[in-house]
Design an enzyme around this catalytic site. Structure first.
Site, mmCIF file in Angstrom:
data_model
loop_
_atom_site.group_PDB
_atom_site.id
_atom_site.type_symbol
_atom_site.label_atom_id
_atom_site.label_comp_id
_atom_site.label_asym_id
_atom_site.label_seq_id
_atom_site.Cartn_x
_atom_site.Cartn_y
_atom_site.Cartn_z
ATOM 1 C CG HIS A 1 -1.350 0.818 0.974
ATOM 2 N ND1 HIS A 1 -2.783 1.942 0.647
ATOM 3 C CD2 HIS A 1 -2.019 2.223 2.316
ATOM 4 C CE1 HIS A 1 -3.296 2.516 0.611
ATOM 5 N NE2 HIS A 1 -2.767 2.844 1.483
ATOM 6 C CE LYS B 1 -10.223 7.321 0.301
ATOM 7 N NZ LYS B 1 -10.108 6.158 0.516
#
Ligand code: R5P
Length: 314
Positions: A131, A194
């Site tokens: 990630h 987001k």
């Protein structure tokens, strides 16, 4: 000195381990893993591993903590059995999102994972699409990070008419990775801004950079956990005039009610890899899995032979 590759499977993802073994033409070692009534775990390798080059395969999936402890116990046992080199193969790295101190007094567990693996006796780590790539730097031992992007792109190119498509990063963090998809697929990009108010499962899309109107949108992310990010991205793209929505992600974490939520979403097709076993197949033909076991097998062969691993990303 032994020149043997020894493959050891933890209990997290037996099908993936078996696929790697098949591709390498090396049988999995005969092992025994016992869970006692008091939840203690016992591991025994039934084969000699003295001076061998051992690869222990364990992905992160529920029960996550059990899987981590089991992996550490296996590595420790192999160390004491005189394995020459132990590589921890973690297709999906545990606690990968816990990588920074972005709030006071918060745990940085990806860093702790690095310490635990080294302390148990791992000499190397092989993983895929972290990630945060900087997690590699948490280790003092070598970490090879494989990249699923070429395999995912090949699948998308082969199965989707991309003529009128636009690639979409589901958040700003994904925008950098999206560049590689855009270069490989020769497609324009759009990025969603987001916001996550807490650690909850309902992030909000607040803005869109780029144009999706009248185009097919292909949302890309490194992982789908609760599904909140993808589902919100798809809703927002529809609001902004996108036509068909498809999505792709490397790691299908699918935590909690993710599959159920994705079933009710605007996403018509979802491509993921097999770094994590699927517990729920109910997305049916909307969900396509592309195997990355061959890439792991090639990387294991390269590591064993002292060859370049980065050449596998071309
Ligand atoms: C976030 O930074 C990641 O790229 C993913 O978007 C996130 O991990 C997905 O989580 P969820 O599916 O729970 O929204």
């Amino acid at each position: 000195m032994s020149d043997a590759i020894k493959l050891i499977a933890g209990t997290s993802h037996p099908a993936f381990a078996a696929e790697i073994a098949g591709k390498l033409g090396v049988p999995l070692c005969d092992t025994e893993i016992i869970r006692f009534g008091n939840e203690n775990i016992l591991f025994q390798c039934k084969e000699n591993v003295r001076e061998a080059d051992v690869f222990v395969m364990q992905t992160s999936c529920p029960p996550v903590s059990d899987g981590i402890v089991e992996l550490l116990i296996i590595i420790d046992a192999l160390k004491h059995a005189s394995a020459r080199r132990i590589t921890a193969v973690l297709p999906y790295f545990p606690y990968a999102r816990s990588d920074k101190k972005d709030r006071p007094r918060i745990s940085i567990t990806a860093r702790l994972m690095a310490d635990l693996l080294e302390t148990a006796g791992a000499d190397r780590v092989l993983t895929m699409n972290l990630h945060s790539p900087q997690v590699q730097g948490f280790f003092r031992i070598p970490v090879d990070q494989l990249n699923a992007t070429p395999i995912v792109c090949d699948r998308l190119r082969a199965t989707t008419d991309l003529k009128d498509s636009v690639l979409v990063a589901s958040d700003l963090g994904e925008a950098k990775d999206l560049g590689e998809y855009a270069n490989r697929l020769h497609l324009p990009m759009a990025i969603i801004d987001k916001r996550r108010d807490d650690d909850g499962e309902n992030p909000r899309a607040v803005a869109l950079i780029g144009d999706v109107k009248g185009r097919d949108a292909l949302i890309i992310d490194d992982e789908i956990a609760s599904g909140g990010t993808m589902i919100e991205a798809a809703r927002f793209l529809k609001v902004n005039g996108a036509r068909r929505i498809e999505a792709a992600a490397v790691h299908p974490v699918f935590s909690g009610r993710a599959i159920e939520r994705l079933r009710g979403s605007e996403i018509e097709r979802l491509v993921v890899t097999n770094t994590i076993p699927l517990r729920d197949e109910s997305l049916g033909s909307r969900l396509e899995t592309v195997s990355v076991a061959g890439l792991f097998a090639d990387a294991i062969a390269a590591i064993h032979g002292g060859d370049s691993v980065s050449k596998l990303f071309a």
